[in-house]
Design a protein around this motif. Structure first.
Motif, mmCIF file in Angstrom:
data_model
loop_
_atom_site.group_PDB
_atom_site.id
_atom_site.type_symbol
_atom_site.label_atom_id
_atom_site.label_comp_id
_atom_site.label_asym_id
_atom_site.label_seq_id
_atom_site.Cartn_x
_atom_site.Cartn_y
_atom_site.Cartn_z
ATOM 1 N N ASP A 30 0.817 -1.215 0.000
ATOM 2 C CA ASP A 30 0.000 0.000 0.000
ATOM 3 C C ASP A 30 0.848 1.261 0.000
ATOM 4 O OD1 ASP A 30 -2.335 -1.460 -0.030
ATOM 5 O OD2 ASP A 30 -2.499 -1.540 2.145
ATOM 6 N N ASN A 39 -3.623 -5.937 -3.975
ATOM 7 C CA ASN A 39 -3.492 -4.856 -4.964
ATOM 8 C C ASN A 39 -3.224 -5.362 -6.381
ATOM 9 O OD1 ASN A 39 -3.802 -2.923 -2.901
ATOM 10 N ND2 ASN A 39 -1.618 -3.053 -2.402
ATOM 11 N N SER A 94 0.751 4.216 -2.876
ATOM 12 C CA SER A 94 0.427 5.618 -2.566
ATOM 13 C C SER A 94 1.566 6.539 -2.984
ATOM 14 C CB SER A 94 0.136 5.764 -1.076
ATOM 15 O OG SER A 94 1.289 5.399 -0.297
ATOM 16 N N SER A 110 -1.536 8.119 2.218
ATOM 17 C CA SER A 110 -1.943 6.758 2.556
ATOM 18 C C SER A 110 -3.444 6.686 2.802
ATOM 19 C CB SER A 110 -1.196 6.275 3.804
ATOM 20 O OG SER A 110 0.208 6.273 3.573
ATOM 21 N N LYS A 164 -8.705 2.225 -2.431
ATOM 22 C CA LYS A 164 -8.652 0.764 -2.437
ATOM 23 C C LYS A 164 -9.978 0.169 -1.991
ATOM 24 C CE LYS A 164 -5.964 -3.129 -0.629
ATOM 25 N NZ LYS A 164 -4.772 -3.539 0.134
ATOM 26 N N TRP A 207 -5.216 6.628 -0.591
ATOM 27 C CA TRP A 207 -5.129 5.317 -1.224
ATOM 28 C C TRP A 207 -6.021 4.313 -0.508
ATOM 29 C CZ3 TRP A 207 -5.055 2.383 -4.990
ATOM 30 C CH2 TRP A 207 -4.803 1.007 -4.882
ATOM 31 N N ALA A 208 -6.105 4.381 0.818
ATOM 32 C CA ALA A 208 -6.968 3.461 1.565
ATOM 33 C C ALA A 208 -8.422 3.635 1.128
ATOM 34 C CB ALA A 208 -6.823 3.708 3.062
#
Length: 263
Positions: free
Chosen positions: A46, A77, A50, A57, A64, A60-61
């Motif tokens: 992760d 991923n 990012s 982060s 995702k 991206w979380a």
């Protein structure tokens, strides 16, 4: 295996799962495909993703979570259906290896040929042609050849682009149909009209399809016909009145040559 490119299918523009994403999420999904292509089977964490996407982060979380909900990626991923959509043959390394193996096999096959070709033409027996029943075909007389040529299938029209040339002859069936649609008599497409069209366009060196040349010929003849219909008769002024250039009255004493007057 890492590669320099990957397949992106046209249905990307109509897939509801993708098009219901925001433009930002769509871009991040495409970037994830690029990372998968460039890194092969290496697992991307992760924090690496990012960093590559230049987002935090937390961003991206959130991204995702959305992509997982759409089942576009897996927990590690990886894009889903990647192996189904991408082929091993897309790798240039595999193609180069297969090409080299084929060349090596062909070269080996050539080296194994030991048959010696005949030294003269007399060493080769010329066998007569056979009929479908396996019998020797009778020789064809010159008159028969001419008759067969007369009943042979006409040559297929030229397809694709080609430059105008002096041997070009318009297809009469297509020309008749286009002339009728344009309201023109087929008699207007005489030898002189077609020759003028061919000579004019042959000098330009332009390349067109057969249909485009036929359309241009129809427009050429139609334009000439319209100009001939509206072109007025030439009139020349003389002392004593105007006279038609194509019909002067030579019994009229006012008719003189142009040099007799002070211009």
């Amino acid at each position: 295996m890492a590669n320099q490119w990957f397949r992106l299918y046209g249905e990307f523009a109509t897939d509801p799962k993708v098009q219901m994403l925001s433009e930002a999420y769509q871009r991040r999904y495409i970037m994830l495909l690029c990372l998968r292509c460039s890194n092969g089977d290496v697992t991307l964490h992760d924090d690496e993703i990012s960093f590559q996407l230049r987002i935090s982060s937390e961003e991206w979380a959130a991204t995702k979570t959305v992509l997982l909900g759409k089942k576009l990626i897996t927990e590690d991923n990886r894009p889903t259906a990647w192996d189904k959509r991408q082929y091993l043959s897309d790798s240039s390394a595999a193609r180069v290896a297969a090409h080299r193996a084929k060349k090596k096999a062909d070269k080996k096959q050539v080296c194994n040929v030991t048959e010696t070709p005949p030294d003269t033409e007399t060493d080769t027996e010329v066998k007569p042609s056979l009929t479908p029943a396996g019998e020797d075909a009778a020789p064809v007389e010159p008159e028969q050849e001419l008759a067969q040529a007369a009943h042979a299938e006409p040559a297929a029209p030229v397809t694709g682009l080609f430059p105008m040339h002096l041997e070009w002859v318009p297809d009469q069936v297509q020309l008749k149909a286009r002339a009728a649609m344009a309201g023109l008599s087929l008699d207007l497409f005489n030898r002189e009209a077609i020759a003028g069209f061919v000579i004019h366009h042959e000098a330009k060196g332009l390349a067109k399809t057969e249909r485009e040349w036929l359309a241009a010929l129809v427009n050429w003849v139609k334009r000439d016909a319209v100009q001939a219909a509206v072109r007025p008769a030439a009139v020349v002024s003389f002392p004593g009145g105007q006279r038609r250039a194509n019909g002067p009255d030579f019994h009229d004493p006012s008719w003189r040559t142009m040099t007799e007057y002070d211009l």
